[in-house]
Design an enzyme around this catalytic site. Structure first.
Site, PDB file in Angstrom:
ATOM      1  N   CYS A 276      -4.957  -9.201  10.409  1.00  0.00           N
ATOM      2  CA  CYS A 276      -5.608  -9.003   9.393  1.00  0.00           C
ATOM      3  C   CYS A 276      -4.999 -10.047   8.278  1.00  0.00           C
ATOM      4  O   CYS A 276      -4.415 -10.740   8.928  1.00  0.00           O
ATOM      5  CB  CYS A 276      -5.367  -7.629   8.989  1.00  0.00           C
TER       6      CYS A 276
ATOM      7  N   ARG B 286      -3.518  -3.379   7.530  1.00  0.00           N
ATOM      8  CA  ARG B 286      -4.024  -3.038   8.889  1.00  0.00           C
ATOM      9  C   ARG B 286      -3.885  -3.336   9.904  1.00  0.00           C
ATOM     10  O   ARG B 286      -3.538  -2.389  10.841  1.00  0.00           O
ATOM     11  CB  ARG B 286      -5.230  -3.561   8.334  1.00  0.00           C
TER      12      ARG B 286
ATOM     13  N   ASP C  96      -9.455  -3.284   2.899  1.00  0.00           N
ATOM     14  CA  ASP C  96      -8.169  -3.542   3.104  1.00  0.00           C
ATOM     15  C   ASP C  96      -7.542  -2.464   2.245  1.00  0.00           C
ATOM     16  O   ASP C  96      -8.412  -2.534   0.979  1.00  0.00           O
ATOM     17  CB  ASP C  96      -7.412  -4.889   2.883  1.00  0.00           C
TER      18      ASP C  96
END
Length: 159
Positions: A8, A14, A126
């Site tokens: 990420c 994440r 996100d």
């Protein structure tokens, strides 16, 4: 050994969540000696940091360990070291494709949301920006389950 790298942006929300969840699923399936899991970020802002508090709270809620997970940045040799590199969103996938070309990697790039074709959208939201760690956990947990099934099937692993 099969290896998976989740990527990420900053490697604190994440991708470390995905690393911890898949690691947990691999352990439960008895495949720890056959599948290695890691995570990294395309950015360098959080190198060395533990996962975000929201990620830790979600993992704690489901009794999933994040022990030893520290943020790091993707490196060119990751494209030789990992069987699969899984990007959590379109922007990171675009960055990974550029890096992979420069590194002449042998890895397979996978957009995370391609593991969940029934879901709308191409990106795992996100939670660093949305604040919705519940939704991120839901998607990441389901996607990791699908990825593990794919690995077992493609590599003919016995659980």
């Amino acid at each position: 050994m099969i290896s998976v790298l989740f990527v990420c942006l900053g490697n604190i929300c994440r991708s470390p969540m995905a690393e911890a969840i898949l690691r947990h699923q691999v352990e439960q399936a008895g495949l720890r000696d056959q599948i290695r899991v890691d995570s990294a970020g395309t950015g360098d802002w959080h190198i060395g940091a533990v996962p975000h508090e929201g990620t830790r709270k979600q993992l704690d809620r489901y009794l999933i360990s994040y022990e030893g997970i520290r943020a790091r940045q993707v490196q060119p040799n990751d494209f030789q070291a990992f069987t699969y590199v899984v990007g959590m969103d379109t922007s990171n996938m675009n960055n990974l494709k550029q890096w992979e070309g420069a590194a002449e990697g042998t890895t397979t790039l996978i957009p995370f949301m391609s593991l969940l074709p029934e879901e709308k959208g191409t990106d795992v939201p996100d939670p660093y920006f949305t604040g919705d760690f519940d939704e991120t956990y839901r998607l990441v947990s389901a996607g990791c389950k699908q990825l593990l099934s794919r690995l077992v099937r493609e590599h003919q692993l016995e659980m």
